[in-house]
Design an enzyme around this catalytic site. Structure first.
Site, PDB file in Angstrom:
ATOM      1  N   VAL A 194       0.310   0.384   7.418  1.00  0.00           N
ATOM      2  CA  VAL A 194      -0.371   1.647   7.133  1.00  0.00           C
ATOM      3  C   VAL A 194      -0.696   1.822   5.652  1.00  0.00           C
ATOM      4  O   VAL A 194      -1.340   2.802   5.274  1.00  0.00           O
ATOM      5  CB  VAL A 194       0.459   2.867   7.613  1.00  0.00           C
ATOM      6  CG1 VAL A 194       0.638   2.835   9.108  1.00  0.00           C
ATOM      7  CG2 VAL A 194       1.793   2.966   6.881  1.00  0.00           C
ATOM      8  N   LYS A 195      -0.259   0.870   4.811  1.00  0.00           N
ATOM      9  CA  LYS A 195      -0.501   0.994   3.378  1.00  0.00           C
ATOM     10  C   LYS A 195      -1.906   0.497   3.021  1.00  0.00           C
ATOM     11  O   LYS A 195      -2.682   0.084   3.872  1.00  0.00           O
ATOM     12  CB  LYS A 195       0.576   0.239   2.599  1.00  0.00           C
ATOM     13  CG  LYS A 195       1.999   0.733   2.859  1.00  0.00           C
ATOM     14  CD  LYS A 195       2.158   2.169   2.456  1.00  0.00           C
ATOM     15  CE  LYS A 195       3.540   2.779   2.636  1.00  0.00           C
ATOM     16  NZ  LYS A 195       4.656   1.971   2.963  1.00  0.00           N
ATOM     17  N   HIS A 196      -2.225   0.502   1.729  1.00  0.00           N
ATOM     18  CA  HIS A 196      -3.597   0.211   1.301  1.00  0.00           C
ATOM     19  C   HIS A 196      -4.036  -1.213   1.634  1.00  0.00           C
ATOM     20  O   HIS A 196      -5.185  -1.446   1.999  1.00  0.00           O
ATOM     21  CB  HIS A 196      -3.729   0.468  -0.196  1.00  0.00           C
ATOM     22  CG  HIS A 196      -3.642   1.910  -0.546  1.00  0.00           C
ATOM     23  ND1 HIS A 196      -2.432   2.541  -0.734  1.00  0.00           N
ATOM     24  CD2 HIS A 196      -4.602   2.858  -0.705  1.00  0.00           C
ATOM     25  CE1 HIS A 196      -2.650   3.823  -1.008  1.00  0.00           C
ATOM     26  NE2 HIS A 196      -3.954   4.040  -0.990  1.00  0.00           N
TER      27      HIS A 196
END
Length: 397
Positions: A194-196
């Site tokens: 879910v991170k960049h």
């Protein structure tokens, strides 16, 4: 039924092929892709060194170890974070000291840090909540005043930037990426889906200090070194080329070349990912700014927000209906989430002696906060869908 999660990875054909190439190569782990990704990540952020780990939690643990955090020490952080920020210090026998937050950004309130410093304090760990940088100028000034170390938890903030407003650093008007470590000893990132950018699971520590860099390297590999120049045994010269030394109690925290290849491919697209997140945030703002449902995220003058999360804070009249609102939104295809339950509310920390009520603004923030979907693959139609369902739910209350 259409369902929009709060966060999601963005994998394309280039990413897939980068992994396939490694799978067909001689090295699946401990190979050349690790060094390559570390070099590219350090270059992107403007730091001298990057060390990869198999999770953001492992990276936090390694960073705290490298600055010498140990039993009896205290470290200052925020309760509005994932539990790993605090847990990684507890692994080493240290005690977290929680400082209250800014109501608008959700970040640690730098103006309240000094009151929590004791003769046992060794470290400050600001968390760039949701992708909005903390006020690192103020935090660095406090750390320098009390001779404390600073480790930035940037797990939400890869691609975010800090804009210097003060000439005391001789860099007035300059912009630094989170991870440049201009105002800290180390910065930690996470590459969870879910991170960049993602490597599946994974993390990294960035630093400008060679001393920490070398400790990070050895910590992630069982505490073992094969560097002849660092051997401690007096008779090591008589050993063969196979010789190695375990010099501290390290861990197997290594990232694989498979993950590193994916990370490098993702890193090429990071600027575009962040720009798309900012576009979505702008569209949300244009839709919700006139409505009286919740307060919207803000961007301070010193920050370039990377919007890992788009957090809203319920107005007073809706706070008591948060459970209903959450369920209704999810039931209508909007995969909202809450970030976070204050760390010291967790049963483990209650057993350590922490009590509710120590950070009242953080607790109020938790009662109000809901994270709306935001990720690069969201279309404008997806954003409109989310907005329409939110309006439907709130109008029905």
């Amino acid at each position: 039924m259409k369902y929009i999660p709060y966060g999601k990875q963005n994998i394309d054909e280039e990413d897939i092929q980068s992994v396939v190439e490694v799978l067909m190569s001689d090295f699946l782990t401990q190979g050349p892709k690790i060094d390559e990704f570390e070099e590219k990540l350090a270059e992107f952020c403007g730091a001298k060194y990057a060390v990869l780990f198999n999770s953001g939690t492992a990276a936090l643990h390694a960073a705290y170890f490298s600055i010498g955090l140990s039993k009896g020490d205290e470290f200052i952080t925020t309760p509005i974070t994932f539990v790993a920020t605090a847990n990684a210090g507890v692994y080493l026998g240290a005690k977290p000291v929680f400082v209250d937050i800014e109501k608008d950004t959700g970040n640690i309130d730098a103006g309240k840090i000094e009151d929590k410093i004791s003769d046992r304090t060794k470290l400050i760990v600001p968390v760039h909540y949701a992708g909005h940088p903390c006020d690192m100028k103020k935090i660095k000034e406090i750390a320098d005043k009390y001779n404390l170390k600073v480790v930035e938890d940037g797990c939400h903030a890869l691609g975010a930037e800090y804009i210097v407003q003060c000439s005391s650093f001789n860099v007035q008007g300059s912009t630094f990426k989170v991870g440049s470590c201009q105002f800290s000893d180390m910065t930690v990132f996470s590459f969870h889906p879910v991170k960049h950018i993602t490597t599946g699971e994974g993390g990294a520590v960035l630093t400008n200090k060679k001393e920490y860099y070398e400790k990070l390297l050895i910590f992630r590999t069982h505490g073992i070194t094969r560097d002849v120049s660092k051997f401690k045994a007096q008779d090591s010269a008589s050993e063969g080329d196979w010789y190695y030394e375990m010099q501290c109690l390290g861990y197997n925290y290594r990232m694989t070349d498979i993950q590193a290849a994916l990370g490098m491919s993702q890193l090429k697209k990071l600027d575009n990912f962040v720009e798309r997140r900012r576009q979505i945030a702008k569209k949300y703002y244009s839709i919700f700014k006139e409505l009286d449902y919740f307060d919207l995220p803000e961007e301070k003058v010193y920050a370039h927000h990377s919007y890992h999360l788009y957090h809203v804070r319920l107005k007073d009249k809706y706070v008591r209906r948060k459970v209903d609102i959450f369920r209704m939104l999810r039931g209508n295809g909007v995969g909202v989430q809450v970030h976070y339950i204050p760390v010291y509310w967790q049963p483990f920390y209650e057993e350590l002696g922490f009590k509710k009520g120590i950070c009242t603004d953080a607790e109020d923030f938790y009662r109000r906060e809901i994270s709306l979907p935001i990720y690069p693959a969201m279309t404008d139609e997806d954003v409109d869908f989310v907005a329409s369902k939110i309006d439907e739910v709130f109008r029905s209350l």
